[in-house]
Motif scaffolding. Structure first.
Motif, PDB file in Angstrom:
ATOM      1  N   VAL A 140       0.774  -1.168   0.160  1.00 62.20           N
ATOM      2  CA  VAL A 140      -0.001   0.059   0.112  1.00 62.20           C
ATOM      3  C   VAL A 140       0.733   1.287  -0.056  1.00 62.20           C
ATOM      4  O   VAL A 140       0.699   2.282  -0.753  1.00 62.20           O
ATOM      5  N   VAL A 141       1.950   1.327   0.908  1.00 63.18           N
ATOM      6  CA  VAL A 141       2.744   2.576   0.821  1.00 63.18           C
ATOM      7  C   VAL A 141       3.387   2.581  -0.613  1.00 63.18           C
ATOM      8  O   VAL A 141       3.612   3.825  -0.895  1.00 63.18           O
ATOM      9  N   ALA A 142       3.904   1.387  -1.203  1.00 65.61           N
ATOM     10  CA  ALA A 142       4.556   1.458  -2.485  1.00 65.61           C
ATOM     11  C   ALA A 142       3.475   2.145  -3.549  1.00 65.61           C
ATOM     12  O   ALA A 142       3.847   2.967  -4.408  1.00 65.61           O
ATOM     13  N   MET A 143       2.281   1.794  -3.438  1.00 63.65           N
ATOM     14  CA  MET A 143       1.250   2.149  -4.352  1.00 63.65           C
ATOM     15  C   MET A 143       1.256   3.573  -4.010  1.00 63.65           C
ATOM     16  O   MET A 143       0.833   4.461  -5.291  1.00 63.65           O
ATOM     17  N   LEU A 144       0.988   4.029  -2.964  1.00 65.31           N
ATOM     18  CA  LEU A 144       0.762   5.479  -2.492  1.00 65.31           C
ATOM     19  C   LEU A 144       1.981   6.352  -2.980  1.00 65.31           C
ATOM     20  O   LEU A 144       1.832   7.307  -3.632  1.00 65.31           O
ATOM     21  N   TYR A 145       3.277   5.842  -2.980  1.00 62.60           N
ATOM     22  CA  TYR A 145       4.460   6.341  -3.386  1.00 62.60           C
ATOM     23  C   TYR A 145       4.372   6.657  -4.993  1.00 62.60           C
ATOM     24  O   TYR A 145       4.842   7.927  -5.267  1.00 62.60           O
ATOM     25  N   ILE A 146       3.858   5.666  -5.656  1.00 60.79           N
ATOM     26  CA  ILE A 146       3.735   5.578  -7.072  1.00 60.79           C
ATOM     27  C   ILE A 146       2.865   6.388  -7.470  1.00 60.79           C
ATOM     28  O   ILE A 146       3.162   7.403  -8.540  1.00 60.79           O
ATOM     29  N   MET A 147       1.743   6.398  -6.837  1.00 58.28           N
ATOM     30  CA  MET A 147       0.668   7.507  -7.187  1.00 58.28           C
ATOM     31  C   MET A 147       1.213   8.677  -6.762  1.00 58.28           C
ATOM     32  O   MET A 147       0.850   9.840  -7.648  1.00 58.28           O
ATOM     33  N   LEU A 148       1.813   9.253  -5.779  1.00 57.66           N
ATOM     34  CA  LEU A 148       2.362  10.566  -5.486  1.00 57.66           C
ATOM     35  C   LEU A 148       3.072  11.028  -6.184  1.00 57.66           C
ATOM     36  O   LEU A 148       3.428  12.081  -6.816  1.00 57.66           O
ATOM     37  N   SER A 149       4.175  10.135  -6.867  1.00 53.63           N
ATOM     38  CA  SER A 149       5.322  10.430  -7.640  1.00 53.63           C
ATOM     39  C   SER A 149       4.564  10.765  -9.124  1.00 53.63           C
ATOM     40  O   SER A 149       4.889  11.865  -9.751  1.00 53.63           O
ATOM     41  N   ARG A 150       3.762   9.860  -9.660  1.00 53.67           N
ATOM     42  CA  ARG A 150       3.203  10.262 -10.928  1.00 53.67           C
ATOM     43  C   ARG A 150       2.145  11.682 -10.778  1.00 53.67           C
ATOM     44  O   ARG A 150       2.118  12.353 -11.638  1.00 53.67           O
ATOM     45  N   ARG A 151       1.669  11.823  -9.704  1.00 52.46           N
ATOM     46  CA  ARG A 151       0.960  13.045  -9.507  1.00 52.46           C
ATOM     47  C   ARG A 151       1.685  14.273  -9.602  1.00 52.46           C
ATOM     48  O   ARG A 151       1.546  15.203 -10.036  1.00 52.46           O
ATOM     49  N   ALA A 155       1.576  17.119 -12.068  1.00 53.79           N
ATOM     50  CA  ALA A 155       1.613  18.514 -11.755  1.00 53.79           C
ATOM     51  C   ALA A 155       2.601  19.398 -12.356  1.00 53.79           C
ATOM     52  O   ALA A 155       2.244  20.332 -12.757  1.00 53.79           O
ATOM     53  N   ARG A 156       3.964  18.697 -12.436  1.00 49.88           N
ATOM     54  CA  ARG A 156       5.076  19.431 -12.809  1.00 49.88           C
ATOM     55  C   ARG A 156       4.812  19.611 -14.466  1.00 49.88           C
ATOM     56  O   ARG A 156       5.252  20.788 -14.983  1.00 49.88           O
ATOM     57  N   GLN A 157       4.351  18.606 -15.082  1.00 50.76           N
ATOM     58  CA  GLN A 157       4.066  18.755 -16.613  1.00 50.76           C
ATOM     59  C   GLN A 157       3.029  19.812 -16.844  1.00 50.76           C
ATOM     60  O   GLN A 157       2.870  20.494 -17.680  1.00 50.76           O
ATOM     61  N   LEU A 158       1.905  19.763 -15.988  1.00 53.29           N
ATOM     62  CA  LEU A 158       1.131  20.627 -16.134  1.00 53.29           C
ATOM     63  C   LEU A 158       1.283  22.088 -15.916  1.00 53.29           C
ATOM     64  O   LEU A 158       0.876  22.943 -16.678  1.00 53.29           O
ATOM     65  N   GLN A 159       2.230  22.377 -14.782  1.00 52.84           N
ATOM     66  CA  GLN A 159       2.596  23.576 -14.502  1.00 52.84           C
ATOM     67  C   GLN A 159       3.573  24.029 -15.917  1.00 52.84           C
ATOM     68  O   GLN A 159       3.603  25.249 -16.228  1.00 52.84           O
ATOM     69  N   GLU A 160       4.416  23.080 -16.444  1.00 55.68           N
ATOM     70  CA  GLU A 160       5.201  23.514 -17.483  1.00 55.68           C
ATOM     71  C   GLU A 160       4.167  23.820 -18.643  1.00 55.68           C
ATOM     72  O   GLU A 160       4.461  25.143 -19.351  1.00 55.68           O
ATOM     73  N   LYS A 161       3.304  23.082 -18.756  1.00 57.68           N
ATOM     74  CA  LYS A 161       2.162  23.612 -20.048  1.00 57.68           C
ATOM     75  C   LYS A 161       1.655  24.806 -19.793  1.00 57.68           C
ATOM     76  O   LYS A 161       1.457  25.624 -20.632  1.00 57.68           O
ATOM     77  N   ASN A 162       1.370  25.105 -18.397  1.00 53.72           N
ATOM     78  CA  ASN A 162       0.603  26.262 -18.057  1.00 53.72           C
ATOM     79  C   ASN A 162       1.609  27.610 -18.206  1.00 53.72           C
ATOM     80  O   ASN A 162       1.119  28.643 -18.756  1.00 53.72           O
ATOM     81  N   ASP A 163       2.904  27.171 -17.830  1.00 51.09           N
ATOM     82  CA  ASP A 163       4.189  28.189 -18.017  1.00 51.09           C
ATOM     83  C   ASP A 163       4.186  28.453 -19.598  1.00 51.09           C
ATOM     84  O   ASP A 163       4.163  29.585 -20.149  1.00 51.09           O
ATOM     85  N   GLU A 164       4.065  27.575 -20.410  1.00 46.10           N
ATOM     86  CA  GLU A 164       4.312  27.813 -21.912  1.00 46.10           C
ATOM     87  C   GLU A 164       3.025  28.395 -22.394  1.00 46.10           C
ATOM     88  O   GLU A 164       3.236  29.434 -23.320  1.00 46.10           O
ATOM     89  N   LEU A 165       1.815  28.012 -22.155  1.00 45.12           N
ATOM     90  CA  LEU A 165       0.629  28.837 -22.349  1.00 45.12           C
ATOM     91  C   LEU A 165       0.609  30.132 -21.992  1.00 45.12           C
ATOM     92  O   LEU A 165       0.253  31.112 -22.613  1.00 45.12           O
ATOM     93  N   THR A 166       1.113  30.549 -20.603  1.00 44.61           N
ATOM     94  CA  THR A 166       1.347  31.803 -20.199  1.00 44.61           C
ATOM     95  C   THR A 166       2.296  32.553 -21.046  1.00 44.61           C
ATOM     96  O   THR A 166       2.072  33.883 -21.515  1.00 44.61           O
ATOM     97  N   GLU A 167       3.358  32.070 -21.318  1.00 47.89           N
ATOM     98  CA  GLU A 167       4.260  32.775 -22.210  1.00 47.89           C
ATOM     99  C   GLU A 167       3.909  32.883 -23.681  1.00 47.89           C
ATOM    100  O   GLU A 167       4.081  33.940 -24.284  1.00 47.89           O
ATOM    101  N   ALA A 168       3.199  31.905 -24.149  1.00 44.57           N
ATOM    102  CA  ALA A 168       2.299  31.826 -25.596  1.00 44.57           C
ATOM    103  C   ALA A 168       1.355  33.139 -25.475  1.00 44.57           C
ATOM    104  O   ALA A 168       1.208  33.972 -26.524  1.00 44.57           O
ATOM    105  N   ARG A 169       0.651  33.147 -24.472  1.00 45.35           N
ATOM    106  CA  ARG A 169      -0.341  34.223 -24.151  1.00 45.35           C
ATOM    107  C   ARG A 169       0.152  35.637 -24.450  1.00 45.35           C
ATOM    108  O   ARG A 169      -0.155  36.546 -24.851  1.00 45.35           O
ATOM    109  N   ASP A 170       1.357  35.772 -23.445  1.00 44.03           N
ATOM    110  CA  ASP A 170       2.130  36.951 -23.257  1.00 44.03           C
ATOM    111  C   ASP A 170       2.769  37.222 -24.601  1.00 44.03           C
ATOM    112  O   ASP A 170       2.780  38.454 -24.799  1.00 44.03           O
ATOM    113  N   GLU A 171       3.218  36.480 -25.349  1.00 43.84           N
ATOM    114  CA  GLU A 171       3.664  36.593 -26.553  1.00 43.84           C
ATOM    115  C   GLU A 171       2.592  37.138 -27.495  1.00 43.84           C
ATOM    116  O   GLU A 171       2.847  38.119 -28.483  1.00 43.84           O
ATOM    117  N   ALA A 172       1.305  36.386 -27.546  1.00 42.31           N
ATOM    118  CA  ALA A 172       0.298  36.816 -28.272  1.00 42.31           C
ATOM    119  C   ALA A 172      -0.242  38.240 -28.074  1.00 42.31           C
ATOM    120  O   ALA A 172      -0.513  39.073 -28.941  1.00 42.31           O
TER     121      ALA A 172
END
Length: 184
Positions: A140-151, A155-172
């Motif tokens: 259970v601890v390993a599954m939780l660790y894997i789930m938290l790592s994926r999350r 979250a990091r990928q989403l933040q990167e996409k948000n940052d790219e979109l914010t940068e693209a919006r700022d450029e637009a």
């Protein structure tokens, strides 16, 4: 009491008393033998012995009393026979007692062994349960660790996409402002 007349009177009263009709044949034989011995009727006392032994042969006191009675009469050959019988009876009782004691010890030992085996079984079951619980906990601890790592990774990928979109919006917005300036 050494007075034969008094003893005979007591014995007659004893036989006439209704309460004595309720005693066993072995007890009556014992009373008769003591009476006959006390008043010196040794042949009658000796004739009662088979009846006494038939009804109460498992009483070591009978052997002892009969042996003493024969010694009192000077019949040492018979006294010796009853002394041997008494010894054999006592040995027999001792052997039976020892056998019962050994059986009791064996029974207790078997119970202790069974209790020990039951305790070992409970210990094994407890250890198995504990190990199984630990394995489930770690899974259970390993599954939780894997789930938290994926999350976190998502979250990091989403933040990167948000940052790219914010940068693209700022450029637009910047491009839209430059276009508006150019058109003006």
């Amino acid at each position: 009491c050494n007075d034969k007349k008094q003893i005979e009177e007591l014995y007659r009263d004893l036989l006439e008393n209704p309460i004595w009709s309720q005693i066993s044949a072995g007890e009556m034989a014992w009373i008769n033998m003591m009476y006959y011995t006390t008043v010196g009727r040794f042949v009658d006392a000796e004739n009662v012995i088979p009846q006494l032994m038939q009804n109460d042969a498992e009483c070591v006191n009978n052997y002892v009393y009969i042996r003493r009675m024969y010694e009192k009469w000077g019949r040492y050959d018979k006294a010796l026979l009853y002394a041997d019988s008494c010894k054999n009876f006592s040995d027999s009782v001792r052997r039976v007692s020892e056998a019962k004691e050994f059986m009791s010890l064996d029974s207790r030992m078997m119970q202790i062994t069974m209790d020990g085996e039951a305790e070992r079984s409970r210990s094994k079951l407890m250890l198995t349960t504990l190990v199984s619980g630990a394995i489930v906990f770690f899974v259970v601890v390993a599954m939780l660790y894997i789930m938290l790592s994926r999350r976190k990774r998502h979250a990091r990928q989403l933040q990167e996409k948000n940052d790219e979109l914010t940068e693209a919006r700022d450029e637009a917005v910047k491009a839209g402002g430059m276009k508006s300036e150019f058109i003006r």
